[in-house]
Design an enzyme around this catalytic site. Structure first.
Site, PDB file in Angstrom:
ATOM      1  CG  ASP A  16      37.659  35.357  34.098  1.00 29.31           C
ATOM      2  OD1 ASP A  16      38.150  34.310  34.273  1.00 29.31           O
ATOM      3  OD2 ASP A  16      38.487  36.367  33.854  1.00 29.31           O
ATOM      4  CG  ASP A  18      42.973  35.058  37.439  1.00 31.58           C
ATOM      5  OD1 ASP A  18      43.575  35.119  38.784  1.00 31.58           O
ATOM      6  OD2 ASP A  18      43.448  33.857  36.945  1.00 31.58           O
ATOM      7  N   GLY A  65      43.064  35.338  29.139  1.00 32.00           N
ATOM      8  CA  GLY A  65      41.839  34.796  29.191  1.00 32.00           C
ATOM      9  C   GLY A  65      41.766  33.180  28.790  1.00 32.00           C
ATOM     10  NE  ARG A  68      49.660  27.389  33.071  1.00 30.56           N
ATOM     11  CZ  ARG A  68      49.723  25.927  33.732  1.00 30.56           C
ATOM     12  NH1 ARG A  68      50.710  25.256  33.285  1.00 30.56           N
ATOM     13  NH2 ARG A  68      49.024  25.687  34.495  1.00 30.56           N
ATOM     14  CB  SER A 143      43.624  30.252  36.240  1.00 35.27           C
ATOM     15  OG  SER A 143      44.539  30.082  37.302  1.00 35.27           O
ATOM     16  CG  ASN A 145      47.662  28.366  39.575  1.00 36.45           C
ATOM     17  OD1 ASN A 145      48.339  27.481  40.021  1.00 36.45           O
ATOM     18  ND2 ASN A 145      48.080  28.994  38.448  1.00 36.45           N
ATOM     19  CG  ASP A 201      39.702  40.330  33.008  1.00 34.81           C
ATOM     20  OD1 ASP A 201      40.813  40.523  33.047  1.00 34.81           O
ATOM     21  OD2 ASP A 201      39.145  38.900  32.895  1.00 34.81           O
TER      22      ASP A 201
END
Length: 246
Positions: A16, A18, A65, A68, A143, A145, A201
């Site tokens: 992952d 972020d 996680g 969005r 994400s 991004n 995470d």
């Protein structure tokens, strides 16, 4: 305590992004807090309803996680609020699920553009160690991004495979906590889950990897809590990826 695995003996490692490789989870947390602190207060004032304000724990319980729009939907559901779904091109001020999601993304990208991002030193050390021994690696992120964040962090050259929110939407893959994005990344690398480790995470990501049958599901505790990560299916919980560098 579980023995630390030798990742170089595996077929591949999936990360992952972020909160695992970069501290952009902090930026996501701030963007979500900005969005829902304002929205819930406005909604309560407009409807006259008593609505619990947004808290830091809401991030871990409802949005961490996840894709969005799923995060928006789940947080609203926790407050008994239903909004029209809207469309992906809704303006950030549109009173829809996707409008709110787009408002959050606009805040995130503005902070990223202003402040940039420096990866965790321990994460860089592990990625460079795995690259040096030729272990295939991929990014699996909810994400949209991810590519921009990887580029800003100077890590993009290590990851020929990136399965992020944009790829998931293009391929119609359900996001975490479903295992589909992890399985797609493993397939692109030509490896099986039984020979692949995952670093996550978020409890939603840990559950996705565990349900996908990955041999090592390594929880990185950046705030979710070791117990929550273990309960979600982590085979090992660490606080810094440096712990797995020989």
């Amino acid at each position: 305590m579980p023995e630390h695995p030798d990742l170089t003996r595996l077929g591949a490692v999936l990360f992952d992004l972020d909160g695992v490789l970069t501290p952009t989870a902090d930026v996501h947390q701030q963007a979500w807090a900005d969005l829902f602190t304002a929205f819930l207060a406005e909604h309560a004032a407009h409807t006259g309803e008593a609505i619990a304000p947004y808290t830091a724990q809401d991030y871990y319980d409802h949005v961490d996680g996840k894709p969005r729009y799923d995060g928006v939907r789940d947080l609203l559901a926790s407050r008994g609020i239903t909004l029209p779904e809207g469309t992906a091109d809704d303006a950030p001020d549109a009173p829809t699920v996707r409008g709110l999601g787009n408002r959050k993304n606009a805040t995130f990208t503005a902070i990223l553009a202003r402040d940039g991002v420096a990866p965790y030193a321990g994460s860089v050390a592990l990625v460079e160690h795995l690259a040096a021994v030729g272990t295939p690696m991929a990014i699996v992120s909810s994400s949209t991004n991810a590519t921009a964040v990887l580029r800003a962090a100077g890590l993009d050259h290590h990851f020929p495979v990136v399965v992020d929110g944009r790829v998931a939407a293009e391929r119609d893959l359900p996001g975490k906590p479903a295992p589909d994005t992890f399985l797609a990344a493993a397939e692109q690398l030509g490896v099986s889950p039984a020979s692949t480790a995952v670093f996550e995470d978020a409890t939603s990501g840990v559950k996705a990897a565990a349900d996908g049958g990955f041999t090592q599901v390594i929880g990185v505790d950046r705030g979710a809590g070791a117990t929550a990560l273990t309960d979600a299916g982590a085979t090992l919980v660490i606080t810094d990826l440096q712990e797995l560098v020989p």
